[in-house]
Design an enzyme around this catalytic site. Structure first.
Site, PDB file in Angstrom:
ATOM      1  N   MET A  30       0.842  -1.203   0.000  1.00 36.07           N
ATOM      2  CA  MET A  30       0.000   0.000   0.000  1.00 36.07           C
ATOM      3  C   MET A  30       0.876   1.251   0.000  1.00 36.07           C
ATOM      4  SD  MET A  30      -3.382  -0.939   2.135  1.00 36.07           S
ATOM      5  CE  MET A  30      -2.703  -0.713   3.756  1.00 36.07           C
ATOM      6  N   GLY A  31       2.169   1.088  -0.263  1.00 38.68           N
ATOM      7  CA  GLY A  31       3.055   2.250  -0.349  1.00 38.68           C
ATOM      8  C   GLY A  31       3.542   2.718   1.009  1.00 38.68           C
ATOM      9  N   HIS A  37       9.100  -3.522   3.231  1.00 40.76           N
ATOM     10  CA  HIS A  37       8.683  -3.657   1.824  1.00 40.76           C
ATOM     11  C   HIS A  37       9.901  -3.907   0.923  1.00 40.76           C
ATOM     12  CE1 HIS A  37       5.468  -0.685   3.301  1.00 40.76           C
ATOM     13  NE2 HIS A  37       4.781  -1.760   2.982  1.00 40.76           N
ATOM     14  N   GLN A  61     -10.323  -2.850   1.966  1.00 48.41           N
ATOM     15  CA  GLN A  61      -9.824  -3.547   3.155  1.00 48.41           C
ATOM     16  C   GLN A  61      -9.817  -2.662   4.401  1.00 48.41           C
ATOM     17  OE1 GLN A  61      -5.921  -4.357   1.206  1.00 48.41           O
ATOM     18  NE2 GLN A  61      -5.044  -3.944   3.216  1.00 48.41           N
ATOM     19  N   GLN A 148       5.766 -11.759   6.884  1.00 45.48           N
ATOM     20  CA  GLN A 148       5.260 -12.426   8.097  1.00 45.48           C
ATOM     21  C   GLN A 148       4.639 -11.422   9.067  1.00 45.48           C
ATOM     22  OE1 GLN A 148       8.088 -14.835  10.400  1.00 45.48           O
ATOM     23  NE2 GLN A 148       6.750 -14.532  12.179  1.00 45.48           N
ATOM     24  N   ASP A 150       2.286  -9.638   8.574  1.00 42.68           N
ATOM     25  CA  ASP A 150       0.850  -9.903   8.453  1.00 42.68           C
ATOM     26  C   ASP A 150       0.668 -11.413   8.283  1.00 42.68           C
ATOM     27  OD1 ASP A 150      -0.372  -6.988   8.031  1.00 42.68           O
ATOM     28  OD2 ASP A 150       1.517  -7.114   6.947  1.00 42.68           O
ATOM     29  N   GLN A 153      -2.634 -12.793   7.150  1.00 41.88           N
ATOM     30  CA  GLN A 153      -2.871 -12.459   5.734  1.00 41.88           C
ATOM     31  C   GLN A 153      -2.214 -13.493   4.819  1.00 41.88           C
ATOM     32  OE1 GLN A 153      -2.694  -8.319   4.027  1.00 41.88           O
ATOM     33  NE2 GLN A 153      -0.626  -8.947   3.547  1.00 41.88           N
ATOM     34  N   VAL A 176      10.793  -7.550   9.303  1.00 43.26           N
ATOM     35  CA  VAL A 176      11.938  -6.631   9.369  1.00 43.26           C
ATOM     36  C   VAL A 176      11.652  -5.630  10.487  1.00 43.26           C
ATOM     37  CG1 VAL A 176      13.288  -4.913   8.113  1.00 43.26           C
ATOM     38  CG2 VAL A 176      12.399  -6.939   6.921  1.00 43.26           C
ATOM     39  N   SER A 186       4.191   1.072   7.949  1.00 47.01           N
ATOM     40  CA  SER A 186       3.867   2.404   7.407  1.00 47.01           C
ATOM     41  C   SER A 186       3.144   3.234   8.467  1.00 47.01           C
ATOM     42  CB  SER A 186       2.969   2.278   6.179  1.00 47.01           C
ATOM     43  OG  SER A 186       3.594   1.454   5.222  1.00 47.01           O
TER      44      SER A 186
HETATM   45  P1  AMP Z   1       1.435  -3.030   3.446  1.00 45.42           P
HETATM   46  O1  AMP Z   1       1.955  -1.970   2.548  1.00 45.42           O
HETATM   47  O2  AMP Z   1       1.465  -2.668   4.892  1.00 45.42           O
HETATM   48  O3  AMP Z   1       0.129  -3.615   2.983  1.00 45.42           O
HETATM   49  O4  AMP Z   1       2.475  -4.221   3.332  1.00 45.42           O
HETATM   50  C1  AMP Z   1       2.819  -4.772   2.082  1.00 45.42           C
HETATM   51  C2  AMP Z   1       3.577  -6.041   2.310  1.00 45.42           C
HETATM   52  O5  AMP Z   1       4.764  -5.761   3.063  1.00 45.42           O
HETATM   53  C3  AMP Z   1       2.787  -7.093   3.121  1.00 45.42           C
HETATM   54  O6  AMP Z   1       3.046  -8.382   2.587  1.00 45.42           O
HETATM   55  C4  AMP Z   1       3.363  -6.935   4.501  1.00 45.42           C
HETATM   56  O7  AMP Z   1       3.252  -8.104   5.292  1.00 45.42           O
HETATM   57  C5  AMP Z   1       4.807  -6.624   4.181  1.00 45.42           C
HETATM   58  N1  AMP Z   1       5.445  -5.958   5.315  1.00 45.42           N
HETATM   59  C6  AMP Z   1       5.022  -4.827   5.940  1.00 45.42           C
HETATM   60  N2  AMP Z   1       5.827  -4.541   6.985  1.00 45.42           N
HETATM   61  C7  AMP Z   1       6.755  -5.519   7.020  1.00 45.42           C
HETATM   62  C8  AMP Z   1       7.863  -5.790   7.874  1.00 45.42           C
HETATM   63  N3  AMP Z   1       8.176  -5.010   8.906  1.00 45.42           N
HETATM   64  N4  AMP Z   1       8.620  -6.883   7.615  1.00 45.42           N
HETATM   65  C9  AMP Z   1       8.307  -7.702   6.574  1.00 45.42           C
HETATM   66  N5  AMP Z   1       7.286  -7.492   5.726  1.00 45.42           N
HETATM   67  C10 AMP Z   1       6.523  -6.427   5.948  1.00 45.42           C
END
Ligand code: AMP
Length: 286
Positions: A30-31, A37, A61, A148, A150, A153, A176, A186
């Protein structure tokens, strides 16, 4: 790196690359990109010929009263970061491109969506499953990369991919964290300095449970209590849920057996943060 905004252009790009025999990696986001990411993108870069990342703040969502409007958006910063992580194409459609007037089709994954974030965010996983299905159909990746962070998800998407006979391999990338342990998100930008400090309680409580398991604790009830007590001691934190389920089936357990997902959702001030850890019953010796 190319930025593509329409489904037709995206499909044409994929068709051309598939004809050349290229493998495609997909990283949906989602940027407001951060190291979490970018780690997914680098992982895709290592294993696929062509890397497509998507930036789409998916309205379906988000529930009423959630942060869809205020969700951080920064396309120019994101473009630079994605390019530096080796992304070939950034797919950035408008909401009206993905959900045109008259749009009526949604994907529901039963069972595993009815706990954890599925309870606190009704409709969330329907929105996630729907947008991920659309992205998998448009981009036809060989591999798609999810974090992981999420964990539920990832399980929902794996179930859906299997049930709908989709072809993409779903890869899960470890969480991470910042150097002090806070999971990158984010939404961390919403935290003021005092809240940022209070947010460390999520990782601290997970580590407490991990330590207790390595000291021999096997009771799921006592492990959850330990985590809840640690979080309750933080003045700015309020618990949405602290749950432990068998992993990956998300079945309830009383004793730690095999792998268990310890998952938390905690509000720090107004910001809802999630974190998790997969704990393991150490294999019996000899
Ligand atoms: P989002 O933009 O928050 O929807 O995340 C996009 C993707 O990045 C999803 O698969 C998240 O699980 C992954 N993601 C977000 N934060 C982390 C993180 N800290 N470590 C690993 N993957 C992440």
């Amino acid at each position: 790196m190319r930025v593509i905004e329409t489904i037709a252009d995206m499909k044409a790009f994929i068709k051309m690359n598939k004809e050349k025999g290229k493998s495609i990696g997909l990283v949906p986001t989602m940027g407001a990109l951060h190291e979490g990411h970018l780690t997914l993108m680098r992982r895709a870069r290592e294993s696929c010929d062509v890397v497509v990342a998507t930036i789409f703040v998916n309205p379906t969502q988000f529930g009423p009263g959630e942060d869809f409007q205020s969700y951080p958006r920064d396309l120019s910063g994101d473009s630079e970061k994605a390019a530096s992580a080796g992304v070939d194409v950034l797919f950035h459609p408008l909401a009206a491109e993905m959900y045109p007037p008259g749009y009526a089709t949604f994907i529901n994954v039963r069972g595993i969506t009815e706990k954890l974030c599925g309870i606190s965010r009704p409709g969330h996983f329907q929105g996630v499953a729907t947008i991920v299905t659309k992205l998998l159909n448009i981009i036809q990746p060989d591999r798609a990369f999810f974090g992981q962070k999420d964990a539920q998800q990832v399980l929902v998407i794996r179930r859906m991919v299997q049930d709908l006979n989709l072809d993409a391999a779903i890869e899960m990338v470890p969480i991470v964290r910042e150097s002090d342990g806070l999971a990158q998100s984010s939404r961390n930008v919403y935290l003021c300095p005092e809240e940022r400090n209070a947010a460390l309680v999520l990782f601290r409580s997970l580590k407490k449970a991990e330590q207790a398991v390595s000291n021999g604790e096997r009771s799921i009830g006592r492990l959850k209590d330990l985590v809840k007590k640690e979080i309750a001691a933080e003045r700015l934190a309020s618990i949405d849920y602290v749950e432990m389920y068998g992993y990956p089936d998300l079945q309830p357990l009383e004793e730690l057996r095999g792998q268990v997902l310890l998952a938390l959702a905690v509000r720090i001030g107004k910001t809802r943060l999630i974190d998790n850890m997969i704990l393991e019953d150490s294999p019996a010796c000899c």
